[in-house]
Design an enzyme around this catalytic site. Structure first.
Site, PDB file in Angstrom:
ATOM      1  N   SER A 119       0.681  -0.945   0.445  1.00 16.67           N
ATOM      2  CA  SER A 119       0.062  -0.388  -0.078  1.00 16.67           C
ATOM      3  C   SER A 119       0.841   0.815   0.039  1.00 16.67           C
ATOM      4  CB  SER A 119      -0.546  -0.120   1.352  1.00 16.67           C
ATOM      5  OG  SER A 119      -1.424   1.276   1.308  1.00 16.67           O
ATOM      6  N   SER A 120       0.245   2.362  -0.617  1.00 17.37           N
ATOM      7  CA  SER A 120       1.402   3.696  -0.899  1.00 17.37           C
ATOM      8  C   SER A 120       1.196   4.194   0.992  1.00 17.37           C
ATOM      9  CB  SER A 120       0.791   4.481  -1.735  1.00 17.37           C
ATOM     10  OG  SER A 120      -0.458   4.840  -1.118  1.00 17.37           O
ATOM     11  N   CYS A 121       0.143   3.651   1.532  1.00 19.69           N
ATOM     12  CA  CYS A 121       0.869   3.964   3.722  1.00 19.69           C
ATOM     13  C   CYS A 121       2.171   4.217   3.622  1.00 19.69           C
ATOM     14  CB  CYS A 121      -0.866   4.095   3.872  1.00 19.69           C
ATOM     15  SG  CYS A 121      -0.319   2.000   4.926  1.00 19.69           S
ATOM     16  N   TYR A 148      -1.035  -0.600  10.204  1.00 19.83           N
ATOM     17  CA  TYR A 148      -1.418  -1.390   8.827  1.00 19.83           C
ATOM     18  C   TYR A 148       0.111  -0.968   8.242  1.00 19.83           C
ATOM     19  CZ  TYR A 148      -3.433  -2.127   4.051  1.00 19.83           C
ATOM     20  OH  TYR A 148      -3.249  -2.980   2.650  1.00 19.83           O
ATOM     21  N   LYS A 152       2.954  -3.890   6.451  1.00 16.46           N
ATOM     22  CA  LYS A 152       3.439  -3.474   5.119  1.00 16.46           C
ATOM     23  C   LYS A 152       4.635  -3.659   4.532  1.00 16.46           C
ATOM     24  CE  LYS A 152      -1.321  -5.159   3.180  1.00 16.46           C
ATOM     25  NZ  LYS A 152      -0.344  -6.227   2.714  1.00 16.46           N
ATOM     26  N   HIS A 191     -13.058   2.818   3.078  1.00 15.44           N
ATOM     27  CA  HIS A 191     -12.331   3.882   2.270  1.00 15.44           C
ATOM     28  C   HIS A 191     -12.954   4.828   2.246  1.00 15.44           C
ATOM     29  CE1 HIS A 191      -8.683   0.245   2.053  1.00 15.44           C
ATOM     30  NE2 HIS A 191      -8.505   1.357   2.659  1.00 15.44           N
TER      31      HIS A 191
END
Length: 325
Positions: A119-121, A148, A152, A191
């Site tokens: 994920s881009s987070c 989260y 990842k 989301h």
């Protein structure tokens, strides 16, 4: 069974056994569709009731029985800002268990080709925009979804460690914000895009005059149609082999306010959109640098208004099943 044809080391044999972890979710179901369309004849999936990926013994038993040639890890516990901020312990623990079990089991049966989706987070809250892959671990994370993100990041590290220790051709890819058919439209745990779609649809249906949106509306986000991600997944498995993670996105973004206005137009909501600035904005901007993927020859195709229209059509067709969620 060989996973490769004679044309390229990573041109996947369409008869290879491909296990798609999380095949019933937004991402996994799109990947299943894409691989089926591409002619793959031995796709394998298991629901959470059949194999709980947090159960290490069950995962190892499943891999021993099925012995996949290729693994795509699209399984995760996911949610929006509210869910991530409310249940950080579960988001960290569940996601760590899922990916560790899947990758350890894949190593146990010598899976040579695996793609881990993150994920881009994972990137710092204030990373320079657009966000390059090498900005990973260069600054603090956004606190509303740091648990989260850490899970990842650990997944990326496990891919790299498996490459070093076992010589695997494993890769990881970091998609931007995803949406599309099969999304989660839960009023609290979804989301931003599906959450807004549901609220604005219900407001239009009920004749509500105004809808309140969290935050200032100024944060900018990039949105990738899930079927584009599925296409990128196949492309990367056949064209990419590096320990470095690679971004998957569209290379463009919109403000949350602009997103809400686009969705309002799609669902027919004509009332006022009111910003609640007492609620958190999250990361000010999150746009991925997708130049590495573009240089390989892949680009997203779906324009945001068209993708929103397709998603809304799917939503309308599944109202009965979504009503209880």
């Amino acid at each position: 069974m060989s996973i490769a044809s004679t044309t390229s080391p990573f041109s996947l044999d369409r008869s290879a056994r491909v296990y798609i972890a999380g095949h019933r979710g937004l991402v996994g179901s799109a990947i299943w569709r894409r691989f089926a369309e591409a002619g793959f004849t031995d796709l394998v999936g298991a629901t959470s009731a059949e194999v709980d990926l947090r159960d290490r013994a069950a995962v190892f038993s499943f891999f021993e029985r099925t012995r996949p040639d290729v693994v795509i890890d699209a399984a995760a516990r996911v949610g929006g800002i509210l869910a991530n901020n409310t249940y950080p312990a579960e988001f960290l623990s569940d996601n760590l268990q899922i990916q560790v079990n899947v990758m350890d089991a894949a190593n146990a049966v010598s899976v040579d080709r695996l793609l881990f989706l993150g994920s881009s987070c994972i990137y710092p809250k204030f990373a320079a925009q657009p966000i390059r892959e090498d900005s990973l671990l260069t600054g603090p994370l956004e606190p509303t979804n740091d648990a989260y993100a850490i899970a990842k990041i650990a997944g990326i590290m496990q891919v790299q460690a498996s490459r070093r220790q076992y010589g695997r051709h494993w890769i990881s890819a970091m998609p931007t914000n995803l949406y599309g058919p099969g999304d989660n439209f839960h009023p609290e745990h979804s989301h931003v895009l599906p959450a807004l779609m549901r609220r604005l649809h219900e407001a239009a249906r009920d004749g509500v005059d105004e809808v309140t949106i969290w935050g200032s509306g100024t944060p900018r986000r990039e949105f990738l149609y899930v079927d584009d991600l599925a296409d990128a997944t196949l492309f990367l498995l056949e064209n990419y082999d590096s320990p470095d993670t690679i971004n998957v996105g569209v290379g463009d973004d919109v403000s949350i306010r602009e997103l809400a206005e686009t969705i309002a137009s799609a669902v027919g909501f004509t009332g006022a959109l009111v910003q609640d600035t007492s609620k958190p904005d999250g990361t000010p901007r999150k746009l991925l640098d997708v130049s590495r993927l573009s240089d390989l020859g892949w680009r997203a195709r779906m324009a945001l208004p068209d993708g929103i229209a397709n998603t809304y059509e799917w939503y309308l067709g599944h109202l009965e099943s979504l009503r209880s969620k």
